[in-house]
Design a protein around this motif. Sequence first.
Motif, PDB file in Angstrom:
ATOM      1  N   TYR A  98       7.104   0.920   4.322  1.00  0.00           N
ATOM      2  CA  TYR A  98       7.248  -0.992   3.916  1.00  0.00           C
ATOM      3  C   TYR A  98       6.023  -1.196   4.533  1.00  0.00           C
ATOM      4  O   TYR A  98       5.544  -1.015   5.587  1.00  0.00           O
ATOM      5  CB  TYR A  98       8.378  -1.489   4.768  1.00  0.00           C
ATOM      6  N   ILE A  99       5.620  -2.610   3.619  1.00  0.00           N
ATOM      7  CA  ILE A  99       4.209  -3.407   4.186  1.00  0.00           C
ATOM      8  C   ILE A  99       4.573  -3.597   5.451  1.00  0.00           C
ATOM      9  O   ILE A  99       3.915  -3.620   6.579  1.00  0.00           O
ATOM     10  CB  ILE A  99       4.436  -4.555   3.179  1.00  0.00           C
ATOM     11  N   ALA A 100       5.836  -4.272   5.975  1.00  0.00           N
ATOM     12  CA  ALA A 100       5.705  -4.527   7.002  1.00  0.00           C
ATOM     13  C   ALA A 100       6.237  -4.337   8.478  1.00  0.00           C
ATOM     14  O   ALA A 100       5.996  -4.379   9.025  1.00  0.00           O
ATOM     15  CB  ALA A 100       7.652  -5.581   7.133  1.00  0.00           C
ATOM     16  N   ASP A 101       6.144  -2.385   7.603  1.00  0.00           N
ATOM     17  CA  ASP A 101       5.904  -1.119   9.035  1.00  0.00           C
ATOM     18  C   ASP A 101       4.648  -0.685   9.456  1.00  0.00           C
ATOM     19  O   ASP A 101       4.411   0.179   9.609  1.00  0.00           O
ATOM     20  CB  ASP A 101       6.620  -0.495   8.783  1.00  0.00           C
ATOM     21  N   LEU A 102       3.766  -1.638   8.270  1.00  0.00           N
ATOM     22  CA  LEU A 102       2.893  -1.008   8.693  1.00  0.00           C
ATOM     23  C   LEU A 102       1.353  -0.604   9.858  1.00  0.00           C
ATOM     24  O   LEU A 102       2.405  -1.785  10.386  1.00  0.00           O
ATOM     25  CB  LEU A 102       1.460  -1.320   7.666  1.00  0.00           C
ATOM     26  N   GLU A 103       0.492   0.319  10.336  1.00  0.00           N
ATOM     27  CA  GLU A 103       0.046   0.093  11.475  1.00  0.00           C
ATOM     28  C   GLU A 103      -1.173   0.623  11.345  1.00  0.00           C
ATOM     29  O   GLU A 103      -1.316   1.540   9.958  1.00  0.00           O
ATOM     30  CB  GLU A 103       0.730   1.488  12.383  1.00  0.00           C
ATOM     31  N   GLU A 104      -2.120   0.076  11.695  1.00  0.00           N
ATOM     32  CA  GLU A 104      -3.615  -0.015  11.742  1.00  0.00           C
ATOM     33  C   GLU A 104      -4.174   1.080  11.346  1.00  0.00           C
ATOM     34  O   GLU A 104      -4.093   1.351  12.451  1.00  0.00           O
ATOM     35  CB  GLU A 104      -4.323  -0.677  12.306  1.00  0.00           C
ATOM     36  N   GLY A 105      -4.668   1.787  10.163  1.00  0.00           N
ATOM     37  CA  GLY A 105      -5.585   3.345  11.049  1.00  0.00           C
ATOM     38  C   GLY A 105      -4.720   4.322  10.113  1.00  0.00           C
ATOM     39  O   GLY A 105      -5.470   5.564  10.431  1.00  0.00           O
ATOM     40  N   ILE A 106      -3.473   4.486  10.221  1.00  0.00           N
ATOM     41  CA  ILE A 106      -2.985   5.342   9.716  1.00  0.00           C
ATOM     42  C   ILE A 106      -2.519   5.026   8.180  1.00  0.00           C
ATOM     43  O   ILE A 106      -1.299   4.201   7.489  1.00  0.00           O
ATOM     44  CB  ILE A 106      -0.899   5.512  10.405  1.00  0.00           C
ATOM     45  N   SER A 107      -2.669   6.187   7.974  1.00  0.00           N
ATOM     46  CA  SER A 107      -2.841   6.503   5.801  1.00  0.00           C
ATOM     47  C   SER A 107      -1.630   6.745   5.856  1.00  0.00           C
ATOM     48  O   SER A 107      -0.431   7.300   6.430  1.00  0.00           O
ATOM     49  CB  SER A 107      -3.901   7.656   5.459  1.00  0.00           C
ATOM     50  N   THR A 108      -1.239   6.137   4.111  1.00  0.00           N
ATOM     51  CA  THR A 108       0.369   6.544   4.283  1.00  0.00           C
ATOM     52  C   THR A 108       0.344   5.714   2.629  1.00  0.00           C
ATOM     53  O   THR A 108      -0.692   5.125   2.024  1.00  0.00           O
ATOM     54  CB  THR A 108       1.355   4.909   5.510  1.00  0.00           C
ATOM     55  N   GLU A 109       1.234   5.845   1.856  1.00  0.00           N
ATOM     56  CA  GLU A 109       1.894   5.073   0.569  1.00  0.00           C
ATOM     57  C   GLU A 109       2.849   4.190   0.945  1.00  0.00           C
ATOM     58  O   GLU A 109       3.817   3.817   1.339  1.00  0.00           O
ATOM     59  CB  GLU A 109       2.575   6.128  -0.248  1.00  0.00           C
ATOM     60  N   ILE A 110       2.261   2.931   0.579  1.00  0.00           N
ATOM     61  CA  ILE A 110       3.303   1.945  -0.148  1.00  0.00           C
ATOM     62  C   ILE A 110       3.747   1.689  -1.402  1.00  0.00           C
ATOM     63  O   ILE A 110       2.882   2.440  -2.248  1.00  0.00           O
ATOM     64  CB  ILE A 110       2.566   0.474   0.414  1.00  0.00           C
TER      65      ILE A 110
END
Length: 642
Positions: free
Chosen positions: A501-513
């Motif tokens: 989720y957008i609220a759980d994003l952390e800087e520098g960690i690649s992910t899918e939203i």
Amino acid sequence: MNIDKLKQKILSKINQEELEKKVKEKIEENSGLLGEESAVMLVAQELGIEITYEDDEEEYDFTIKDIADGQKNVEVTGKIIEISPEKEFNRKDGSTGKIASITIGDNTGITRLTLWNDKTDLIEGLKKGDVVKIENAFSRKWNDKVELNSGSELSIDKLKKYDESRYPILKESYKISELMPNFSGTINAEVVAAYPKKEFNRKDGTKGQLKSLILKDDSGGIRGTLWNELADFEVKKGDIAEVSGYVKQGYSGLEISVDNIGIVEESVKEEKPVEKMNISELTSFDGEYVTISGNITNISGSREVQFSDRNAEVQDMYLNDGTGMVKIAFWGPNRNILNDLKEGDYLNVSNCKLRTYTDNTGEKRADLTYNYMSELKKDESASEKIVEKITAIGDILSGSADSSDVTVIGMVTNAYPVNEFSRSNGGTGKVRNIMLDDSTGSIRMALWDGDAETEISEGDVVKLIHGYAKESGEYMDLSTGRFGRIEVNPEGISIKSPRNYIADLEEGISTEISGTVVDYRKQDVILSLCPNCRKRVSLVDNKYTCEVCGEVTPNELLVSNLTLDDGTGVINCRIYGNNVEKITELSKDKLKEMNLDALSNVLGKDVLFYGTPSFRNDDLEFAVKRVNFADASKELEVLKQL
């Protein structure tokens, strides 16, 4: 011919010093096999001076290199290099036949003429060094060489007058550099390697034996082979030997099949056993025969190589011992050795010929050639087996990984089109760039020629095995290089994009939203950048100007900033290049025409973005690497797992 008169003609055009210099150069160009008289004649020809003879020339213009398989009524002149005396043989019907042969040569090549039965009488009175005219012979291929045979009308005549410059000089003893294929001669050389006697099975089921030597003098080196009874001859490293035999072209250079050998001077050196070397040390031993061990990292397919006089099949194996990697070439029948081997096997390989060269980056490299005196043994119990190490992309980008040998697994986030380019030799090459991501970072990989045609799509998993990373401007690029290869969607390996989720994003960690496009930044979709310093340029009086570099022709970059909402929060997403074309479903030209109107059509779309969040001006933003449109039914299943 009066050579003194010819010199006087030459001296009417050049001085004595120039003549002597040119004659010396001609002799050196022909490795000392050209006499002074022949050299003078070549100089005269270059200066356009007519060469006259006291009698009419009796030689044919047809040369040995012109002889092809299947020709009839061959007429050629040549110098006798070797005479094989008449021998008798028994025919199947019980009768007796006769056979003899002469080997002749000119400055274009060497061939053998075989004489049968009554034609063997034609060599009577001939000797080595005579120049002969052969008429009414026929040619055929034998053991991959074109030779002459005696027809019913064959004639051999010894010439009294001939052009000496057309034929090789015969010597009692030769330097190794003077030897030619299909030539018999004698050399005096040092034995720099003497290998143990080996047995082999003949086609008729009997046993044969051979012993191999490496011989060297001050002009070069050559491999020598002692066959059958001669293989029992005692010779060791350091001996000075007189060796006579037949010279032929082997897979890795000239070889001499030894007919006679004698020791001129015995070695006083104590011979040491062959020691195994590290692959990283090989570049210091050019021309030597070495022994190494290591794991097979790759076995290539068979390919055909074209030489000036033949085609040959070769297959390559790559060996890694932990200190480095090296290619071993298996030519001809030696390719069969690779049939029982597979990647990961640990091998001991001895007596391989080493060759060094400088690659296009200026680095010195070593390659090995496996030949019939080499040995290969598979070690099932080796404790030195190398475990495959997967290198993280983040470690490559930070400089903490060994960039010269990397194995990387990543997901394709962008797959660009194949581009063709012209090579310096006039040929055409192909290159394709893809972007790989493994959650620790993202890196570009260049695929060349055959690899560029490999079917690869965004979302595929690509494994680069034993490739390398190099700096390309301000970026790091991956490449297969000379040892590497790629596998697409390898069995047993999968990479799933982590979903957040957008609220759980952390800087520098690649992910899918996943979310809905709710807004966009009101800026042009075409960003004009200076081609030199990459700064944004300004349009003044219909001219683009960079504040650093002045007037320039800008590079155009597609860019857009979209706001994504997934219900837990909103985030600005930066999109570049072909991903802008993908999200708008418009071409670059159409985007230039529509500009911001194109972005308004994206509002309300449900999308999947893969990328990396980072802080920019104190706000978390999302750098998009891959764009897809969301499937509502699949999204419900994914969201249930979050």
